[in-house]
Design an enzyme around this catalytic site. Structure first.
Site, PDB file in Angstrom:
ATOM      1  N   HIS A  40     -11.736 -16.510   1.099  1.00 19.64           N
ATOM      2  CA  HIS A  40     -11.887 -15.319   1.972  1.00 19.64           C
ATOM      3  C   HIS A  40     -13.417 -14.756   2.270  1.00 19.64           C
ATOM      4  O   HIS A  40     -14.123 -15.492   1.734  1.00 19.64           O
ATOM      5  CB  HIS A  40     -11.364 -14.038   1.198  1.00 19.64           C
ATOM      6  CG  HIS A  40      -9.895 -13.739   0.956  1.00 19.64           C
ATOM      7  ND1 HIS A  40      -9.454 -13.586  -0.162  1.00 19.64           N
ATOM      8  CD2 HIS A  40      -8.941 -14.089   1.723  1.00 19.64           C
ATOM      9  CE1 HIS A  40      -8.136 -13.441  -0.401  1.00 19.64           C
ATOM     10  NE2 HIS A  40      -7.822 -13.935   1.173  1.00 19.64           N
ATOM     11  N   CYS A  81     -11.424  -7.891  -5.207  1.00 17.81           N
ATOM     12  CA  CYS A  81      -9.975  -8.126  -4.780  1.00 17.81           C
ATOM     13  C   CYS A  81      -9.079  -7.129  -5.545  1.00 17.81           C
ATOM     14  O   CYS A  81      -7.950  -6.729  -5.297  1.00 17.81           O
ATOM     15  CB  CYS A  81      -9.629  -9.392  -5.318  1.00 17.81           C
ATOM     16  SG  CYS A  81     -10.810 -10.766  -5.213  1.00 17.81           S
TER      17      CYS A  81
HETATM   18  N1  GLY Z   1      -4.813 -16.176  -5.875  1.00 15.53           N
HETATM   19  C1  GLY Z   1      -5.254 -15.248  -4.777  1.00 15.53           C
HETATM   20  C2  GLY Z   1      -4.913 -15.674  -3.690  1.00 15.53           C
HETATM   21  O1  GLY Z   1      -4.661 -16.875  -3.174  1.00 15.53           O
HETATM   22  O2  GLY Z   1      -4.566 -14.925  -2.709  1.00 15.53           O
END
Ligand code: GLY
Length: 279
Positions: free
Chosen positions: A160, A267
């Site tokens: 991300h 997150c």
């Molecule tokens: N394991 C976090 C994701 O891939 O979104």
């Protein structure tokens, strides 16, 4: 006050999505204890933590940040990039409806909240394997009535946008330029992560907008801190030392088990300013 939506570590987390990380066994008890310590850290900083019900069949559900984009006027519920994660948005939308009006992105848009870095009225959105151009366009359209500027950022070699950069306050962005194209960040001070710690750019800023009740401070329920605080994984001591040397108040926290699931410190919560919902 600041509110943090969180969700417990799923007992199925060993079946989580992995994109750039190799599979390693995750100790669920240890992950849960680390997540509890993360929530305790937020509470100590005066954030009200709203922990949702566990989602036993959704391995990545602890990573709530990916299931919404919250601004002052609305919450945008995306179509998440990984099909296995799409059911996560139901519970998040229900929780956020207590605080914000909801807007929904629609297929063929895909977008993960971890790709969105908000700085004031500007949103930088990672063009990642999870977030497509339609998703970025739909987010821009959803927020246009509130005069937010939405800019796409090219990223590579990381999951991300916020795997590779985070706003840490003082007009500064902590960044790994090997992963994130910084040309959209003109006007901000860029703080490069040490080469030995490429994953250290995911840091969580808790701004000192929190109104800490005097009696809570006196009773030790929350800390008497007045500065912004940046939460950084304890796995990155060079980055912590560098930020401290620059005068940032840093709170190291151990998130080693959830790092194996390709998660970081941003997150695990959705943080926004709100009054208590009417009961
Ligand atoms: N394991 C976090 C994701 O891939 O979104």
């Amino acid at each position: 006050m600041l509110i943090a939506i969180t969700r417990p570590v799923s007992p199925s987390i060993n079946r989580c999505e992995l994109t750039f990380h190799d599979k390693e066994p995750i100790d669920i008890s240890k992950a849960a204890a680390q997540h509890a310590a993360y929530e305790a850290c937020l509470r100590a900083l005066g954030v009200r933590v709203v922990s949702l019900a566990v989602e036993p069949d959704l391995p990545d559900a602890v990573f709530v940040e990916d299931a919404a984009v919250v601004v002052d006027e609305a919450a945008v519920i995306p179509v998440m990039g990984a099909p296995s994660r799409r059911p996560e948005t139901d519970g998040i939308a229900a929780a956020l409806a207590e605080y914000r009006s909801l807007k929904f992105l629609e297929s063929p848009a895909t977008l993960d909240g971890g790709d969105v870095m908000r700085i004031g009225r500007r949103l930088f959105v990672g063009a990642s394997s999870r977030t497509n151009a339609v998703g970025i366009d739909q987010l821009r359209a959803a927020l246009a009535p509130f005069r937010y500027e939405v800019n796409a950022v090219e990223i590579s070699r990381c999951l991300h946008l916020k795997s590779g950069c985070s706003y840490v306050g003082r007009n500064s962005i902590l960044v790994n330029r090997e992963w994130v194209d910084v040309k959209q960040f003109a006007g901000f001070e860029l703080i490069d992560v040490p080469a030995e710690e490429p994953g250290a750019a995911n840091a969580l800023l808790i701004e000192s907008v929190i109104e800490r009740a005097v009696e809570d401070v006196v009773e030790g329920v929350v800390e008497d801190v007045v500065d912004d605080v940046v939460i950084v994984p304890s796995a990155f001591p060079r980055t912590i030392a560098m930020l401290e040397a620059r005068g940032f108040a840093v709170r190291p926290i151990d998130v080693s088990e959830l790092q194996k699931a390709e998660g970081g410190v941003t997150c695990k919560s959705i943080i926004f300013n709100a009054d208590e919902p009417d009961s």
